[in-house]
Design an enzyme around this catalytic site. Structure first.
Site, short mmCIF file in Angstrom:
data_model
loop_
_atom_site.label_atom_id
_atom_site.label_comp_id
_atom_site.label_asym_id
_atom_site.label_seq_id
_atom_site.Cartn_x
_atom_site.Cartn_y
_atom_site.Cartn_z
N LYS A 249 0.98 -1.40 -0.40
CA LYS A 249 0.25 -0.10 0.34
C LYS A 249 0.76 1.33 0.13
O LYS A 249 1.67 1.20 0.73
CB LYS A 249 -1.26 -0.11 1.39
CG LYS A 249 -1.56 1.48 1.30
CD LYS A 249 -2.54 1.21 2.46
CE LYS A 249 -3.09 3.14 3.27
NZ LYS A 249 -3.91 2.88 4.55
N ASP B 127 -2.43 10.68 3.20
CA ASP B 127 -4.04 10.09 3.62
C ASP B 127 -4.59 10.95 5.21
O ASP B 127 -4.77 10.86 5.67
CB ASP B 127 -4.17 8.66 4.32
CG ASP B 127 -5.43 8.11 5.00
OD1 ASP B 127 -7.01 8.45 4.68
OD2 ASP B 127 -5.64 7.03 4.93
N LYS C 80 -10.04 12.83 7.67
CA LYS C 80 -9.25 12.86 10.04
C LYS C 80 -9.36 14.32 10.74
O LYS C 80 -9.23 15.12 9.55
CB LYS C 80 -8.31 12.26 9.34
CG LYS C 80 -8.32 10.40 8.55
CD LYS C 80 -6.52 10.48 8.68
CE LYS C 80 -6.06 8.97 7.80
NZ LYS C 80 -7.27 8.38 8.55
N ASP D 199 2.11 6.75 5.39
CA ASP D 199 0.79 5.42 4.69
C ASP D 199 1.14 5.48 4.03
O ASP D 199 0.59 4.12 3.04
CB ASP D 199 -0.50 6.20 4.63
CG ASP D 199 -1.87 5.55 4.56
OD1 ASP D 199 -1.52 4.60 5.57
OD2 ASP D 199 -3.05 5.68 4.36
N ASP E 12 -12.02 7.39 3.75
CA ASP E 12 -10.71 6.98 4.56
C ASP E 12 -10.05 5.30 4.44
O ASP E 12 -9.37 4.78 5.24
CB ASP E 12 -10.79 7.54 6.15
CG ASP E 12 -9.89 8.43 6.51
OD1 ASP E 12 -8.55 7.72 5.72
OD2 ASP E 12 -9.52 7.94 8.57
N GLU F 152 -9.99 3.88 2.24
CA GLU F 152 -9.20 3.39 1.02
C GLU F 152 -7.16 2.69 1.21
O GLU F 152 -7.49 2.60 -0.40
CB GLU F 152 -8.50 4.91 0.84
CG GLU F 152 -6.79 5.52 0.87
CD GLU F 152 -6.43 5.35 2.55
OE1 GLU F 152 -8.02 5.36 3.48
OE2 GLU F 152 -5.50 5.08 2.96
N ARG G 3 -7.27 -0.60 1.17
CA ARG G 3 -7.82 -1.35 0.93
C ARG G 3 -8.77 -1.84 -0.78
O ARG G 3 -8.94 -2.34 -1.24
CB ARG G 3 -9.43 -2.34 1.79
CG ARG G 3 -10.22 -1.43 2.01
CD ARG G 3 -11.03 -1.15 3.04
NE ARG G 3 -10.74 -1.59 4.99
CZ ARG G 3 -11.50 -1.35 5.55
NH1 ARG G 3 -12.04 -1.70 5.74
NH2 ARG G 3 -10.48 -1.05 6.62
N1 BES Z 1 -4.29 4.50 6.91
C1 BES Z 1 -5.22 4.30 7.89
C2 BES Z 1 -4.85 3.75 9.15
C3 BES Z 1 -3.40 4.02 10.00
C4 BES Z 1 -4.06 4.17 11.13
C5 BES Z 1 -2.20 3.70 9.46
C6 BES Z 1 -3.31 5.09 12.08
C7 BES Z 1 -1.41 4.07 10.67
C8 BES Z 1 -1.93 4.61 11.75
C9 BES Z 1 -6.47 3.94 7.15
O1 BES Z 1 -6.16 3.82 5.86
C10 BES Z 1 -7.11 4.12 8.00
O2 BES Z 1 -7.68 5.10 7.47
N2 BES Z 1 -7.47 3.59 8.24
C11 BES Z 1 -9.59 3.80 9.35
C12 BES Z 1 -9.93 3.04 8.97
C13 BES Z 1 -11.82 2.97 9.34
C14 BES Z 1 -12.38 3.92 8.14
C15 BES Z 1 -12.70 1.74 8.99
C16 BES Z 1 -9.06 2.73 10.69
O3 BES Z 1 -8.39 2.64 10.62
O4 BES Z 1 -9.62 4.73 11.55
ZN ZN Z 2 -4.29 5.03 4.49
MN MN Z 3 -7.58 6.02 6.02
#
Ligand code: BES
Ligand code: ZN
Ligand code: MN
Length: 488
Positions: free
Chosen positions: A253, A258, A265, A276, A335, A337, A339
């Site tokens: 990825k 992000d 966010k 990310d 968010d 994204e 996947r």
């Molecule tokens: N890049 C983030 C996950 C992340 C969080 C990486 C903290 C490193 C540190 C990912 O894209 C994300 O935003 N995931 C969301 C998913 C949710 C919307 C289902 C999350 O973990 O909040």
């Molecule tokens: Zn992300």
């Molecule tokens: Mn995200």
């Protein structure tokens, strides 16, 4: 690029020790046995080393760490570290001892050893990894470290053992630099350019631009990048060091930043999302290490490079997009994204290369940090033997990895009213439902491992082998897995 400090291996010369200005380190077994270098230094310091070994202080010195004496009388050196280390240390202890000596990272440092050659090289690797310093954007950085000299009774053999390990260090540094780099510098263009530059190492590198991705039908990946000024790309890196066998595929990825997109966010901590692209960074670092050490294996690395921004052209919550596989996805949360990027690249990897196995790496979910903290990456798999091989390698390399469950009940949470699936499965078990989403894009015949590295790719405090920031987690474990399972 941050280059590893140089390690010079020279023949043991006891006469040179007394006059060595700068820093000095010797190695002493826990029982206090001195080798010839230790005895020489003890005599020159009128017994200071033996007095240390007889003191309570020595008992408190942990294996793999040193006791530092300042300006020891009788020596020209201005510091002497007496390091506690067994004759045949484990790989981890040898690296720890090296990491402890990273404080001596200047050209005046001289480390004196005898004993086990193989682990002597591991000590050098530990030193080099811990001496990493990301100073690309510090305008007033002190002069760079010039390196360290290691004295050994078998310098040529030591240097030969260290050579492939230094290739690994370069791979780890490549990953760390990519992960530490801010998003205004590491755009998708810049990321792709750094990968293309690895053609010089003998890697086959291809860049697929948006028009090509469109033709391939990678719409879920493209949808993520629609709000960004920096175009989406997929980069394919191939290392064909093996025979005719199908390659191992590594998929990363690479979200260069992000923001969350329209599901934006919160401001606090958003700056961390420069990391990310950590999964893509690890894939790139492994490919670099394989090329540098001339690995006898076939490995293909694919990274999906995109930026997730809110904009008039960005995708919206509620949008339905079609993946390259043909399945449709209802985007509940922009968010989630990662996947959407991975599912298209993973499908493409399988369609094009029919890999013997596929490992994806992603900073995928905050939920994995809630579950495992910064000590372990989450490991998900459809194949026990394949998964165990990875876990074993990770254990040897000291890279935390913990297997998580998967199953139909989790998968059911992805059911959508309007499409084949939703891109989120709710708050519960967020890392597992993310893995289930990816699992829908894995062919039944493909052994697969998903590594959620959100907690381990970059951390806020120093670790044994890295200063705070990017760790390079996974490069060592994956290289070992390839070395042990795919070469000869
Ligand atoms: N890049 C983030 C996950 C992340 C969080 C990486 C903290 C490193 C540190 C990912 O894209 C994300 O935003 N995931 C969301 C998913 C949710 C919307 C289902 C999350 O973990 O909040
Ligand atoms: Zn992300
Ligand atoms: Mn995200």
């Amino acid at each position: 690029m941050t280059t590893p400090i140089a390690i010079d291996f020279i023949e043991t010369d006891l006469d040179a020790i007394a006059g060595h200005a700068g820093k000095l380190a010797i190695f002493v077994t826990p029982d206090g046995k001195l080798d010839p270098a230790g005895r020489r230094i003890n005599r020159l310091t009128k017994g200071a080393v033996e007095r240390l070994l007889a003191s309570d202080r020595w008992e408190k010195v942990k294996l793999g760490t040193g006791f530092v004496m300042g300006f020891p009388a009788g020596l020209a050196a201005n510091a002497l570290s007496v390091v506690k280390l067994t004759r045949r240390p484990s790989v981890a202890d040898a690296r720890k001892a090296g990491a402890d000596l990273a404080q001596f990272k200047d050209k005046d440092a001289l480390l004196v050893l005898g004993g086990n050659v193989a682990h002597f090289a591991e000590l050098a690797l530990g030193l080099v990894l811990r001496a990493y310093d990301f100073s690309a954007h510090k305008t007033a950085e002190d002069t760079p470290h010039a390196g360290v000299t290691l004295m050994h009774t078998a310098p040529a053999a030591s240097a030969a053992k260290a050579k492939p390990l230094m290739a690994l260090a370069e791979g780890v540094f490549f990953t760390r630099d990519l992960v530490n780099e801010p998003a205004n510098i590491l755009t998708t263009h810049e990321f792709a350019a750094r990968l293309v530059a690895m053609r010089d190492l003998g890697l086959d590198v291809e860049v697929l631009e948006e028009d090509a991705l469109e033709k391939l039908g990678m719409r879920t990946l493209l949808a993520v990048g629609m709000g960004s000024e920096t175009p989406s790309k997929v980069v394919v890196m191939r290392w064909n060091g093996g025979g005719k066998e199908a390659p191992l595929a590594l998929v990363g990825k690479g979200v260069v930043f992000d923001t969350g997109g329209i599901s934006i966010k919160p401001a606090s901590g958003m700056e961390d999302m420069t990391m990310d692209m950590g999964g893509a960074g690890v894939v790139a670092g492994v490919m670099r290490a394989l090329a540098l050490r001339g690995a006898k294996a076939n490995v293909v690395g694919l990274v999906g490079l995109v930026e997730n921004m809110p904009d008039g052209r960005a995708q919206r919550p509620g949008d339905v997009v079609k993946s390259m596989k043909g399945d449709t996805v209802e985007v509940i949360n922009t968010d989630a994204e990662g996947r959407l990027v991975l599912c298209d690249v993973m499908w493409y990897a399988q369609e094009r290369f029919q890999p013997s196995g596929m490992i994806d790496l992603a900073t995928l979910t905050g939920a994995i940090i809630v579950g495992l903290g910064h000590e372990n990456a989450g490991v998900f798999s459809n194949n026990d033997a394949f998964c165990d091989a990875f876990l074993k390698s990770a254990k040897i390399e000291g890279e935390g990895a913990w297997r998580m469950p998967m199953g139909q009940a989790y998968d059911d949470k992805l059911k959508s009213r309007v499409a084949d699936m939703k891109n989120v499965g709710g708050r519960d078990a967020g890392s597992i439902t993310a893995a289930q989403f990816l699992g829908r894009f894995v062919k039944p015949e493909t052994p697969w491992i998903h590594l959620d590295i959100a907690g381990v790719a970059s951390v806020k405090s120093d670790t044994m082998l890295a200063p705070k920031g990017a760790t390079g987690w996974g490069v060592l474990a994956l290289d070992r897995m390839i070395r042990d399972g795919y070469e000869g």
